[in-house]
Design a protein around this motif. Structure first.
Motif, PDB file in Angstrom:
ATOM      1  N   GLY A 243     -13.292   2.242   6.632  1.00  0.00           N
ATOM      2  CA  GLY A 243     -12.190   3.148   6.329  1.00  0.00           C
ATOM      3  C   GLY A 243     -11.293   2.608   5.244  1.00  0.00           C
ATOM      4  O   GLY A 243     -11.721   2.336   4.129  1.00  0.00           O
ATOM      5  N   ALA A 244     -10.011   2.435   5.572  1.00  0.00           N
ATOM      6  CA  ALA A 244      -9.031   2.051   4.554  1.00  0.00           C
ATOM      7  C   ALA A 244      -9.271   0.646   4.024  1.00  0.00           C
ATOM      8  O   ALA A 244      -8.887   0.313   2.913  1.00  0.00           O
ATOM      9  N   THR A 245      -9.917  -0.208   4.830  1.00  0.00           N
ATOM     10  CA  THR A 245     -10.128  -1.587   4.418  1.00  0.00           C
ATOM     11  C   THR A 245     -11.414  -1.689   3.603  1.00  0.00           C
ATOM     12  O   THR A 245     -12.500  -1.506   4.125  1.00  0.00           O
ATOM     13  N   ARG A 246     -11.287  -1.988   2.333  1.00  0.00           N
ATOM     14  CA  ARG A 246     -12.474  -2.069   1.499  1.00  0.00           C
ATOM     15  C   ARG A 246     -12.185  -2.929   0.275  1.00  0.00           C
ATOM     16  O   ARG A 246     -11.079  -2.919  -0.248  1.00  0.00           O
ATOM     17  N   PHE A 247     -13.183  -3.670  -0.164  1.00  0.00           N
ATOM     18  CA  PHE A 247     -13.084  -4.392  -1.417  1.00  0.00           C
ATOM     19  C   PHE A 247     -13.604  -3.490  -2.526  1.00  0.00           C
ATOM     20  O   PHE A 247     -14.537  -2.718  -2.343  1.00  0.00           O
ATOM     21  N   THR A 248     -12.979  -3.568  -3.665  1.00  0.00           N
ATOM     22  CA  THR A 248     -13.304  -2.635  -4.737  1.00  0.00           C
ATOM     23  C   THR A 248     -14.000  -3.317  -5.906  1.00  0.00           C
ATOM     24  O   THR A 248     -13.746  -4.484  -6.211  1.00  0.00           O
ATOM     25  N   LYS A 249     -14.886  -2.545  -6.552  1.00  0.00           N
ATOM     26  CA  LYS A 249     -15.463  -2.949  -7.836  1.00  0.00           C
ATOM     27  C   LYS A 249     -15.073  -1.932  -8.909  1.00  0.00           C
ATOM     28  O   LYS A 249     -15.539  -2.030 -10.047  1.00  0.00           O
ATOM     29  N   ASN A 250     -14.236  -0.980  -8.532  1.00  0.00           N
ATOM     30  CA  ASN A 250     -13.795   0.065  -9.437  1.00  0.00           C
ATOM     31  C   ASN A 250     -12.940  -0.541 -10.545  1.00  0.00           C
ATOM     32  O   ASN A 250     -11.911  -1.160 -10.269  1.00  0.00           O
ATOM     33  N   PRO A 251     -13.327  -0.393 -11.799  1.00  0.00           N
ATOM     34  CA  PRO A 251     -12.564  -1.018 -12.903  1.00  0.00           C
ATOM     35  C   PRO A 251     -11.102  -0.577 -12.944  1.00  0.00           C
ATOM     36  O   PRO A 251     -10.228  -1.377 -13.253  1.00  0.00           O
ATOM     37  N   LYS A 252     -10.838   0.688 -12.631  1.00  0.00           N
ATOM     38  CA  LYS A 252      -9.464   1.181 -12.638  1.00  0.00           C
ATOM     39  C   LYS A 252      -8.632   0.489 -11.573  1.00  0.00           C
ATOM     40  O   LYS A 252      -7.506   0.031 -11.838  1.00  0.00           O
ATOM     41  N   GLU A 253      -9.177   0.356 -10.369  1.00  0.00           N
ATOM     42  CA  GLU A 253      -8.444  -0.298  -9.286  1.00  0.00           C
ATOM     43  C   GLU A 253      -8.253  -1.786  -9.567  1.00  0.00           C
ATOM     44  O   GLU A 253      -7.203  -2.364  -9.253  1.00  0.00           O
ATOM     45  N   LEU A 254      -9.254  -2.402 -10.156  1.00  0.00           N
ATOM     46  CA  LEU A 254      -9.131  -3.819 -10.495  1.00  0.00           C
ATOM     47  C   LEU A 254      -8.059  -4.037 -11.562  1.00  0.00           C
ATOM     48  O   LEU A 254      -7.323  -5.033 -11.525  1.00  0.00           O
ATOM     49  N   LEU A 255      -7.949  -3.101 -12.512  1.00  0.00           N
ATOM     50  CA  LEU A 255      -6.913  -3.208 -13.538  1.00  0.00           C
ATOM     51  C   LEU A 255      -5.529  -3.038 -12.918  1.00  0.00           C
ATOM     52  O   LEU A 255      -4.592  -3.780 -13.256  1.00  0.00           O
ATOM     53  N   ILE A 256      -5.392  -2.084 -11.997  1.00  0.00           N
ATOM     54  CA  ILE A 256      -4.121  -1.907 -11.280  1.00  0.00           C
ATOM     55  C   ILE A 256      -3.763  -3.188 -10.542  1.00  0.00           C
ATOM     56  O   ILE A 256      -2.614  -3.649 -10.572  1.00  0.00           O
ATOM     57  N   ALA A 257      -4.754  -3.777  -9.871  1.00  0.00           N
ATOM     58  CA  ALA A 257      -4.521  -5.005  -9.119  1.00  0.00           C
ATOM     59  C   ALA A 257      -4.090  -6.152 -10.030  1.00  0.00           C
ATOM     60  O   ALA A 257      -3.181  -6.925  -9.703  1.00  0.00           O
ATOM     61  N   GLU A 258      -4.740  -6.256 -11.183  1.00  0.00           N
ATOM     62  CA  GLU A 258      -4.391  -7.321 -12.133  1.00  0.00           C
ATOM     63  C   GLU A 258      -2.955  -7.147 -12.629  1.00  0.00           C
ATOM     64  O   GLU A 258      -2.194  -8.121 -12.706  1.00  0.00           O
ATOM     65  N   TYR A 259      -2.565  -5.908 -12.941  1.00  0.00           N
ATOM     66  CA  TYR A 259      -1.198  -5.645 -13.387  1.00  0.00           C
ATOM     67  C   TYR A 259      -0.192  -5.963 -12.279  1.00  0.00           C
ATOM     68  O   TYR A 259       0.875  -6.541 -12.531  1.00  0.00           O
ATOM     69  N   ALA A 260      -0.523  -5.574 -11.035  1.00  0.00           N
ATOM     70  CA  ALA A 260       0.382  -5.837  -9.906  1.00  0.00           C
ATOM     71  C   ALA A 260       0.582  -7.339  -9.716  1.00  0.00           C
ATOM     72  O   ALA A 260       1.712  -7.811  -9.490  1.00  0.00           O
ATOM     73  N   ALA A 261      -0.509  -8.094  -9.827  1.00  0.00           N
ATOM     74  CA  ALA A 261      -0.406  -9.547  -9.694  1.00  0.00           C
ATOM     75  C   ALA A 261       0.465 -10.135 -10.798  1.00  0.00           C
ATOM     76  O   ALA A 261       1.262 -11.060 -10.566  1.00  0.00           O
ATOM     77  N   LYS A 262       0.346  -9.595 -12.019  1.00  0.00           N
ATOM     78  CA  LYS A 262       1.167 -10.087 -13.129  1.00  0.00           C
ATOM     79  C   LYS A 262       2.653  -9.770 -12.912  1.00  0.00           C
ATOM     80  O   LYS A 262       3.518 -10.571 -13.276  1.00  0.00           O
ATOM     81  N   VAL A 263       2.935  -8.592 -12.337  1.00  0.00           N
ATOM     82  CA  VAL A 263       4.326  -8.253 -12.023  1.00  0.00           C
ATOM     83  C   VAL A 263       4.909  -9.291 -11.068  1.00  0.00           C
ATOM     84  O   VAL A 263       6.033  -9.790 -11.256  1.00  0.00           O
ATOM     85  N   ILE A 264       4.132  -9.653 -10.057  1.00  0.00           N
ATOM     86  CA  ILE A 264       4.616 -10.628  -9.065  1.00  0.00           C
ATOM     87  C   ILE A 264       4.785 -11.998  -9.697  1.00  0.00           C
ATOM     88  O   ILE A 264       5.830 -12.653  -9.534  1.00  0.00           O
ATOM     89  N   THR A 265       3.781 -12.457 -10.428  1.00  0.00           N
ATOM     90  CA  THR A 265       3.829 -13.814 -10.962  1.00  0.00           C
ATOM     91  C   THR A 265       4.866 -13.977 -12.076  1.00  0.00           C
ATOM     92  O   THR A 265       5.233 -15.102 -12.427  1.00  0.00           O
ATOM     93  N   ASN A 266       5.326 -12.878 -12.631  1.00  0.00           N
ATOM     94  CA  ASN A 266       6.382 -12.938 -13.640  1.00  0.00           C
ATOM     95  C   ASN A 266       7.755 -12.561 -13.087  1.00  0.00           C
ATOM     96  O   ASN A 266       8.716 -12.408 -13.853  1.00  0.00           O
ATOM     97  N   SER A 267       7.845 -12.426 -11.782  1.00  0.00           N
ATOM     98  CA  SER A 267       9.118 -12.075 -11.139  1.00  0.00           C
ATOM     99  C   SER A 267       9.825 -13.337 -10.663  1.00  0.00           C
ATOM    100  O   SER A 267       9.197 -14.394 -10.503  1.00  0.00           O
ATOM    101  N   PRO A 268      11.133 -13.262 -10.389  1.00  0.00           N
ATOM    102  CA  PRO A 268      11.854 -14.431  -9.879  1.00  0.00           C
ATOM    103  C   PRO A 268      11.451 -14.824  -8.463  1.00  0.00           C
ATOM    104  O   PRO A 268      11.798 -15.911  -7.998  1.00  0.00           O
TER     105      PRO A 268
END
Length: 406
Positions: A243-268
């Motif tokens: 169901g909701a728990t799944r690992f993705t290979k979708n390039p769009k989702e991976l790009l979203i994930a990469e951007y989200a990680a960058k937001v966190i790592t560049n935050s205070p």
């Protein structure tokens, strides 16, 4: 009509019954905790009964009562359907059900609703055919959706009074000491079930693995349990990760994930000892993988990871990148096994400690960053996790609003 703080019209009858939204902190006030009726066990009383039907009979279940279940087995759950089928055969009507969440596997509830067995539902979410059927109007009464923290609050305060809780447990002894880390169908943390066990008038433990007394570790203690039933199977552990728990290979989702990680790592907030939580969707799970690489590169360790736990988080713990895991539910089988393997670092907590706004301090209050999935987000960052763009219910509130405000 009553207009709430967001400018939305709420029918008067529902405003009177449930209240209206007046602000995030408006209702965080002193309160009297819920009370329950206790039926004491005498020294020679036996709790082990022969069947689900016998347990139902012994609880004295009546038409119009409220019963509850937990969703730690997710798509692998057998317990709710087993119990509801038996209840229907016994002729009960007009029941309210208050499960911590409802999965696709619970589609048989549709017939119980149509037949008048179930007339009220409160849950954190609805999915698939059941969500579509309710969206089409098969229920006369509105479904009440509460977040995980909101459900714990409602039960603790008595807004939801559970007459009988039917709780699947991977292992139990004959006196009711139960946990989710031993047995044939290990699910890990029983964090949502623990709240039901503490506040329900009567508690029935349903297990497929009966062990010698006393069963430890103890997630649900004998002091909260009235009856124990042994069945052939309570669930399929493989279904936990569906169901909701799944690992993705979708390039769009991976790009979203990469951007989200960058937001966190560049935050205070990204610094030594920070804390975080991730959700179950493909993109949010992928964030953990990107965070892992950043933390290794920067030499940063998180103090704790919170919430629904995945194997990706367990790997961070075992690599020394996370000091503690605080676990209210497990989203895959490997993380369920980790509670036992990493005892002392991987802690099981209940939903009240996780996210209730009326506890004396929930874990989300100490959370620095959180990554969760959503069905829709608008340009003003309003988030919808419950319905598709067609208005059909297909999701769950989960811990979204609990963690977002904190």
């Amino acid at each position: 009509m009553v207009v709430n703080k967001l400018g939305r019209d709420i029918p008067q009858e529902y405003a009177d019954q449930f209240g209206v939204f007046e602000g995030e902190l408006e209702n965080i006030k002193d309160y009297q905790e819920s009370t329950r009726t206790i039926k004491p066990a005498k020294p020679r009383d036996e709790k082990l009964v022969g069947s689900i039907r016998e347990a139902i009979e012994k609880t004295g279940l009546k038409d119009g009562m409220t019963i509850s279940f937990h969703h730690h087995f997710r798509e692998g759950d057998y317990v709710m359907n087993m119990v509801m089928d038996e209840i229907a055969k016994m002729g009960f009507k007009n029941l309210s059900i208050a499960p911590s969440s409802i999965a696709n596997v619970h589609e048989p509830l549709i017939e119980h609703i149509k037949n008048g067995v179930v007339t009220n539902i409160t849950s954190s979410g609805l999915r698939d055919k059941l969500g579509a059927a309710i969206s089409e109007g098969i229920m006369e009464n509105p479904v009440v959706i509460r977040s995980h923290g909101g459900r714990a609050r409602a039960i603790a305060r008595g807004d939801v009074h559970i007459d009988v809780a039917f709780l699947g447990a991977p292992s139990s002894d004959e006196y009711g000491n139960a946990n989710g880390t031993k047995g044939k169908a290990v699910c890990g943390s029983l964090g949502y079930a623990m709240v039901d066990a503490k506040y329900a008038d009567q508690v029935v433990i349903i297990t497929d693995t009966l062990v010698p007394y006393p069963n430890t570790p103890i997630s649900i203690p004998q002091t909260d349990v009235d009856y124990v039933v042994v069945v052939d199977e309570i669930g399929d552990p493989k279904g936990i990760a569906k169901g909701a728990t799944r690992f993705t290979k979708n390039p769009k989702e991976l790009l979203i994930a990469e951007y989200a990680a960058k937001v966190i790592t560049n935050s205070p907030y990204y610094k030594e000892g920070f804390s975080f939580q991730t959700g179950t969707g493909g993109a949010s799970l992928a964030v953990t993988r990107f965070m892992r690489e950043a933390m290794k590169k920067d030499g940063i360790t998180a103090s704790f990871a919170l919430g629904g736990i995945t194997n990706a988080m367990v790997e961070l713990l075992e690599e020394g990148l996370v000091e503690k895991i605080i676990d209210v539910q497990d989203f895959d089988h490997p993380s369920a096994l980790s509670i036992d393997r990493n005892a002392g670092k991987h802690y099981e907590i209940d939903a009240n400690m996780y996210a209730s706004p009326l506890s004396k301090g929930s874990m989300v209050n100490r959370l620095d960053t959180c990554i969760l999935s959503a069905l829709e987000v608008d340009t003003d960052f309003n988030v919808n996790v419950m319905t598709g763009s067609d208005g059909v219910i297909r999701g769950a509130s989960g811990g979204h609003c609990d963690t977002a405000f904190a």
